[in-house]
Design an enzyme around this catalytic site. Structure first.
Site, mmCIF file in Angstrom:
data_model
loop_
_atom_site.group_PDB
_atom_site.id
_atom_site.type_symbol
_atom_site.label_atom_id
_atom_site.label_comp_id
_atom_site.label_asym_id
_atom_site.label_seq_id
_atom_site.Cartn_x
_atom_site.Cartn_y
_atom_site.Cartn_z
ATOM 1 N N ARG A 37 31.709 74.510 48.163
ATOM 2 C CA ARG A 37 31.653 75.844 47.552
ATOM 3 C C ARG A 37 30.784 76.811 48.364
ATOM 4 O O ARG A 37 31.077 78.004 48.419
ATOM 5 C CB ARG A 37 31.140 75.746 46.111
ATOM 6 C CG ARG A 37 32.198 75.226 45.158
ATOM 7 C CD ARG A 37 31.707 75.172 43.726
ATOM 8 N NE ARG A 37 32.771 74.720 42.846
ATOM 9 C CZ ARG A 37 32.609 74.454 41.552
ATOM 10 N NH1 ARG A 37 31.415 74.591 40.991
ATOM 11 N NH2 ARG A 37 33.624 74.063 40.818
ATOM 12 N N LYS A 199 43.422 61.029 30.437
ATOM 13 C CA LYS A 199 43.887 61.268 29.067
ATOM 14 C C LYS A 199 45.027 62.265 28.952
ATOM 15 O O LYS A 199 45.020 63.302 29.608
ATOM 16 C CB LYS A 199 42.711 61.791 28.233
ATOM 17 C CG LYS A 199 41.641 60.749 28.012
ATOM 18 C CD LYS A 199 40.562 61.310 27.138
ATOM 19 C CE LYS A 199 39.559 60.223 26.790
ATOM 20 N NZ LYS A 199 38.446 60.785 26.020
ATOM 21 N N GLY A 379 37.338 73.175 36.125
ATOM 22 C CA GLY A 379 37.819 73.676 34.833
ATOM 23 C C GLY A 379 38.709 74.903 34.961
ATOM 24 O O GLY A 379 39.702 75.032 34.232
HETATM 25 C C1 3PG Z 1 32.287 74.447 37.473
HETATM 26 O O1 3PG Z 1 31.533 73.747 38.148
HETATM 27 O O2 3PG Z 1 33.363 74.025 36.991
HETATM 28 C C2 3PG Z 1 31.918 75.885 37.281
HETATM 29 O O3 3PG Z 1 30.833 76.224 38.068
HETATM 30 C C3 3PG Z 1 31.668 76.201 35.825
HETATM 31 O O4 3PG Z 1 30.549 75.485 35.355
HETATM 32 P P1 3PG Z 1 30.385 75.237 33.796
HETATM 33 O O5 3PG Z 1 31.440 74.244 33.411
HETATM 34 O O6 3PG Z 1 28.986 74.750 33.585
HETATM 35 O O7 3PG Z 1 30.623 76.568 33.095
#
Ligand code: 3PG
Ligand code: MG
Length: 409
Positions: A37, A199, A379
């Protein structure tokens, strides 16, 4: 594709650019275990430096829950960030708003860089607080969002702030959106999705959305066990969500309605326990013994997926196909990844992958850089694959829509 401004559309010379980054990198015992990143952010900072901007980098790190916690300080990121931009000095502000932040920002000359302390040390960040966004906005003249991997969070530095200043996507954000849209909006067909992971229950929305977009869906990982179980197959002691059988059958029916072919594993690598180097057997999916666990896709399934990949023009991949953290159960995922790389490198396949475990599996196989695009997002990639609007992307679109056409891309 969503309309948004890019670095080409905004004037940053001499101006203070508030750059929302995602420096939420994995750290173990104080060591950054994956700097992807940081490296992928560097071109945006370098471009802003070249244009003579004063660059103010802000990010969250971990989940400190709205209060300062030294364990989640961004200070240790100063040196790696500086290294990623060719050794240029990076100043640090021990708070992301208020007098300390103002002092550090005021000392910046054009083409200099500062990093602000963790945004999540203030409750207002996760609350998307207008007051907190205004406190951040005081530090800059222009807002650039380069944090696609945090775009699923409606937080102040991502959502509210974008409405307070002229806003644009950074180069990484732009690359992510172009690649992801290229894979699902107007893709070359056939389009294939490869979905794995543990899952079904956490990927129901994803599977439903993907079925409406792709021609073929191949499923691996423990989630395939649940689908096999739902079809009446013996799955022994495999990780299986037995209570999801009805949902799984409905999913398979939905796929038929949507003309999306689904490929489930036809064979499996089984073992009595999940342990490194444990004895394994390859068996057909309908011949799994009651005391065995399915831990990877078998060679016939790998060959079947490879044959389908030969015909596909576009691939979207999320989720490992076996228990990849424990060798030899990484073999199925690695074999499929090698095939994907071969076709991608030959110019026959556009391949896009994302999600935390997927990226870990690809980098364990040493193949990350050899797909068409590997997202930095976990996510956010999943929410994108569920067809959901990401607040960070929506904020950039709203900002562009508020800008007279002609000024925006
Ligand atoms: C991640 O690492 O998926 C993002 O930086 C978001 O982090 P978080 O899930 O703590 O909001
Ligand atoms: Mg996360």
């Amino acid at each position: 594709m969503a309309r948004f401004q890019t670095l080409d559309d905004i004037d940053v010379r001499g101006r203070r650019v508030l750059l929302r980054a995602d420096l939420n990198v994995p750290v173990k015992d104080g060591i950054i275990t994956d700097a992807t990143r940081i490296e992928r952010l560097a071109p945006t900072i370098e471009t802003l430096i070249e244009k003579g901007a004063r660059v103010i980098v802000m990010s969250h790190f971990g989940r400190p829950d709205g209060r300062p916690d030294p364990a989640f300080s961004l200070r240790p990121l100063v040196a790696p960030l500086s290294k990623a931009i060719g050794g240029q000095e990076v100043a640090f502000a021990a708070d992301c708003i208020g007098e300390e932040a103002k002092r550090v920002v005021a000392a910046l000359r054009p083409a200099q860089v500062a990093l602000l302390e963790n945004l999540r040390f203030h409750k207002g960040e996760e609350q998307n607080s207008p007051d907190f966004a205004r406190a951040l906005a005081k530090l800059g003249d222009v807002y650039v969002d380069d944090a696609f991997s945090a775009a699923h969070r409606a937080h102040a530095s991502i959502a509210a702030l974008a409405q307070l200043l002229p806003a644009a996507a950074g180069k990484l954000m732009e690359a992510e959106l172009v690649a992801l849209n290229g894979a699902l909006e107007n893709p070359a067909r056939p389009v294939m999705a490869l979905v794995g992971g543990a899952k079904v229950s956490t990927k129901l929305d994803l599977l439903r959305f993907v079925m409406g977009k792709v021609d073929l869906l191949a499923i691996g990982g423990a989630m395939a066990n649940t689908l096999l179980f739902a079809e009446g197959k013996e799955v022994g002691r495999s990780l299986t969500e037995r209570d999801m059988a009805d949902n799984a059958r409905r999913l398979l029916a939905l796929a038929r309605e949507r003309n999306c072919r689904v490929i489930l594993p036809e064979d499996a690598v089984v073992a009595a326990e999940l342990a490194p180097g444990t004895p394994t057997r390859n068996v057909a999916s309908d011949a799994v013994a009651g005391d065995m666990m399915i831990l990877d896709i078998g060679p016939k399934t790998v060959a079947r997926i490879a044959a389908e990949l030969d015909r596909a023009r576009t691939l979207v991949w999320n989720g490992p196909l076996g228990a990849f953290e424990t060798p030899p159960f990484d073999q199925g995922t690695a074999a499929v990844a090698r095939k994907v790389v071969e076709l991608t490198q030959a110019g026959k396949l556009l391949s896009v992958a994302g999600g935390g475990d997927t990226v870990a599996a690809l980098s364990a196989a040493g193949l990350t850089g050899r797909l068409s695009y590997v997202s930095t997002a976990g996510g956010a990639f999943l929410e994108w694959l569920e067809g959901r609007e990401l607040p960070g992307v929506a904020a950039l679109t709203a900002a562009a829509d508020a800008t007279p056409r002609g000024d925006a891309a």
